[in-house]
Design an enzyme around this catalytic site. Structure first.
Site, PDB file in Angstrom:
ATOM      1  N   THR A  53      33.528  37.072  38.257  1.00 29.14           N
ATOM      2  CA  THR A  53      32.741  35.597  38.375  1.00 29.14           C
ATOM      3  C   THR A  53      32.363  34.685  39.689  1.00 29.14           C
ATOM      4  O   THR A  53      31.999  33.980  40.161  1.00 29.14           O
ATOM      5  CB  THR A  53      33.705  34.862  37.122  1.00 29.14           C
ATOM      6  OG1 THR A  53      33.792  35.359  35.529  1.00 29.14           O
ATOM      7  CG2 THR A  53      33.184  33.251  36.990  1.00 29.14           C
ATOM      8  N   ASP A 101      39.179  39.409  34.044  1.00 25.33           N
ATOM      9  CA  ASP A 101      39.343  40.277  32.632  1.00 25.33           C
ATOM     10  C   ASP A 101      40.004  41.431  32.598  1.00 25.33           C
ATOM     11  O   ASP A 101      41.007  41.587  32.100  1.00 25.33           O
ATOM     12  CB  ASP A 101      37.896  40.449  32.050  1.00 25.33           C
ATOM     13  CG  ASP A 101      36.778  39.549  31.792  1.00 25.33           C
ATOM     14  OD1 ASP A 101      37.910  37.953  31.574  1.00 25.33           O
ATOM     15  OD2 ASP A 101      35.346  39.786  31.529  1.00 25.33           O
TER      16      ASP A 101
END
Ligand code: ASP
Length: 339
Positions: free
Chosen positions: A12, A89
């Site tokens: 991100t 993640d």
């Protein structure tokens, strides 16, 4: 002034929104550089290596772990520290894997990323990136202050093979449930020296063979025999069994027989707990004594991420399964507390 290699894998931190669909996708490092002019004010020599392709870390795989480890190996002498930019993640899998692959590490490898892209007004990316670089550069009496693989996120430095992503919405995305923080970044840096690995005086040895022949059996009340057999009989060398509490399982005969048969067939079963905190204690309850007797291996307080990557690393070493079973409960890189 320190020499830092920034390894950009994606996540991100460097993502942008697709103007048509609005979804986030990974973008090149220029995006990061343009949004953090502060990088030029840091008194460090920064070099960037971008992976190709840049990925969302949900696409991470052991082949890329090997590439990251090789990159660190080939640049080890030239740099004082390494910062790996990575999606949150699967960051804890990568940090765990690197901790096992980089034996004798004497320099910091700090993984970081963010929950919001770097061009968003409320982004956490700038602080994470700048402080990760500063931590990777930090020295005391000529030696790196944090000579190990770690994760820096939301003002906290965690041991890489103790960290786990627990929250997808908070800036504090990671926890280290069974090991204290290595450092905190407030107005000043506080390094908690007693918990940080000692500098290795052995040369760096990079392990590049990972064997992914593992399976995972997560228990729940009502799990049926077909489900258990499917996992245990799958084409693998080892099974990670996620058990209840202190390592307990059902004592139903069909279940225990299936485990025993699996071990007798030459596979290994590693017991880790579904509880984030605390440890597996085989033999504490009747419901785990039988596991101990049949040769189920205790994973003590290892995270799932550490268990997966330690198994891949040990199986990849080519050692026979009984040796792997003996090494699994040993503390190799600070990933577990033996009890
Ligand atoms: N899906 C993103 C990734 O792991 C999430 C993040 O970076 O936080 O790449």
């Amino acid at each position: 002034m320190a020499n830092i290699l920034i390894i950009y894998t994606g996540g991100t931190i460097g993502m942008v929104h697709d103007p048509k669909t609005g979804v986030l996708f990974p973008f090149d490092f220029k995006q990061i550089k343009d949004n953090v002019p502060e990088l030029q004010r840091l008194n460090h020599q920064l070099t960037v290596h971008s992976f190709d392709p840049i990925i969302d870390s949900s696409d991470m795989n052991p082949g890329i772990w090997v590439d990251i480890a090789k990159l660190i190996e080939s640049n080890y002498e030239q740099y004082d520290g390494f910062v790996v930019l990575h999606g949150s993640d699967t960051m804890a899998f990568t940090s765990s894997a690197l901790s096992f692959m980089l034996e004798g590490l004497a320099k910091p490898v700090v993984l970081t990323g963010s929950q919001l892209p770097i061009d968003e007004i409320r982004t956490d990316a700038k602080e994470n990136l700048i402080t990760a670089i500063m931590i990777a550069a930090e020295k005391h009496e000529g030696k790196a202050v944090t000579p190990e693989v770690c994760i820096y996120f939301d003002y906290q430095l965690l041991r890489g093979n103790r960290a786990t992503k627990y929250n997808s919405a908070k800036f504090e995305a990671f926890q280290s449930p069974n090991y204290p923080l290595l450092a905190e970044a407030g107005v000043h840096f506080s390094f908690f020296e007693t918990y940080i690995a000692k500098t290795s005086n052995k040369p760096l040895k990079v392990h590049k063979d990972l064997d992914t022949s593992i399976a995972v059996l997560k228990l729940y009340p009502g799990i049926n025999q077909q489900m258990v057999d499917t996992v245990l009989q799958s084409d693998c060398k080892a099974i990670i069994m996620e058990t209840y509490g202190a390592g307990n399982t059902s004592t139903e005969a069909w279940f225990l027989n299936a485990l025993k048969k699996t071990i007798d067939s030459g596979k290994l079963i590693l017991d880790i707990s579904q509880c984030r905190g605390g440890s597996v204690e085989l033999g504490r309850y009747e419901t785990s004594r039988q596991l101990k007797d049949m040769g189920v291996v205790s994973g003590f307080d290892m995270t799932f991420e550490a268990a997966v990557t330690k198994l891949m690393f040990l199986l990849g070493s080519g050692k026979p399964i009984d040796v792997v079973a003996r090494m699994l409960p040993l503390n190799l890189r600070g990933e577990l507390t033996e009890n």
